[in-house]
Scaffold this active site. Sequence first.
Site, PDB file in Angstrom:
ATOM      1  N   ASP A   1     -10.818 -14.688 -32.985  1.00 41.62           N
ATOM      2  CA  ASP A   1     -11.345 -15.001 -31.653  1.00 41.62           C
ATOM      3  C   ASP A   1     -10.426 -14.372 -30.612  1.00 41.62           C
ATOM      4  OD1 ASP A   1     -12.823 -15.983 -29.606  1.00 41.62           O
ATOM      5  OD2 ASP A   1     -12.535 -18.093 -30.087  1.00 41.62           O
ATOM      6  N   VAL A   2     -10.665 -13.079 -30.371  1.00 44.50           N
ATOM      7  CA  VAL A   2      -9.788 -12.318 -29.485  1.00 44.50           C
ATOM      8  C   VAL A   2     -10.460 -11.949 -28.167  1.00 44.50           C
ATOM      9  CG1 VAL A   2      -8.428 -11.398 -31.389  1.00 44.50           C
ATOM     10  CG2 VAL A   2     -10.418 -10.136 -30.610  1.00 44.50           C
ATOM     11  N   LYS A   3     -11.797 -11.964 -28.142  1.00 49.04           N
ATOM     12  CA  LYS A   3     -12.579 -11.679 -26.927  1.00 49.04           C
ATOM     13  C   LYS A   3     -12.107 -10.412 -26.223  1.00 49.04           C
ATOM     14  CE  LYS A   3     -13.779 -16.536 -26.089  1.00 49.04           C
ATOM     15  NZ  LYS A   3     -12.945 -17.193 -27.116  1.00 49.04           N
ATOM     16  N   ARG A   4     -11.916  -9.352 -26.985  1.00 50.83           N
ATOM     17  CA  ARG A   4     -11.463  -8.094 -26.395  1.00 50.83           C
ATOM     18  C   ARG A   4     -12.644  -7.342 -25.774  1.00 50.83           C
ATOM     19  NH1 ARG A   4      -7.005 -10.436 -27.012  1.00 50.83           N
ATOM     20  NH2 ARG A   4      -5.299  -9.509 -28.196  1.00 50.83           N
TER      21      ARG A   4
END
Length: 285
Positions: A94-97
Amino acid sequence: METFSNRLAAQLAAKRHLCVGIDPHAPLLADWGLADDAAGAERMGREVIAAAAGVAACVKPQIAFFERFGSAGYVALERVLADAREAGVLVIADVKRGDIGSSFAAYADAWLTPGSPLEADAMTVGAYQGFGSLSGAFDLVRDHGKGLFVLAATSNPEAREVQRAVREDGRMVAQAVVDDALAFDAPHDTHVNSIGVVLGATLNLADFGIDVTLPPAKPALPVLAPGFGHQGARIEDAAHTFGGLGWALLASESRSVLAGGAEGLSDRVRVRAETIATALTVSKG
């Protein structure tokens, strides 16, 4: 090649829909009797991997809660990810890059390249610079069997203004993200798409232009759905909330599973996994 889409399809066929969040924030670490440091985050993460193996569909480490400890946090995360690979547990980072060009490609290299210390099976991404801005990851998706989950309709109220904005083609932004994910094609996507979306379980998706009355897509669109458990969404309402989008649903739960510490963790994961499986089986008829 064991692809993300095929491995996820196998989990869904086994009626596994629970995605266990790994969120070592300070209050939860205190609840576990652990220090608010990288060692505490590592301990929690590795305990969750052990409890989830063979029971949950996947785990989702929230990278921010490791990143706040700097380099030590990343070392801890690498050990958690190594445990997951050894145990055969699917990992959604869950990095939401979100970025453009070589910058986004570098993010994809970090989180999706086979052999990377941070290698995960899939990662969460934002595409508000356009779906095409994710192209830096497409080769990793197609050639190495990795996955993406694109933010589409999220539960935080601040997002509505952007996600419900109407584009020049008449579609809302969230609706267009779902459409673009559905249209993505990889050679191994026979049962489940390699690219899925993030849809909040507490939302009325019709407010975002998303039609849940359509029959399930083939291959199915993976939906990562936060909001169940602590945030108030009921898994019994999943069929109404997601309709035809719910066939590859991953119900993401963190605090409702993690609260209470390491003692009883395996039992909580098992009970929530069984509850979700039963509710979705009934809802699908």
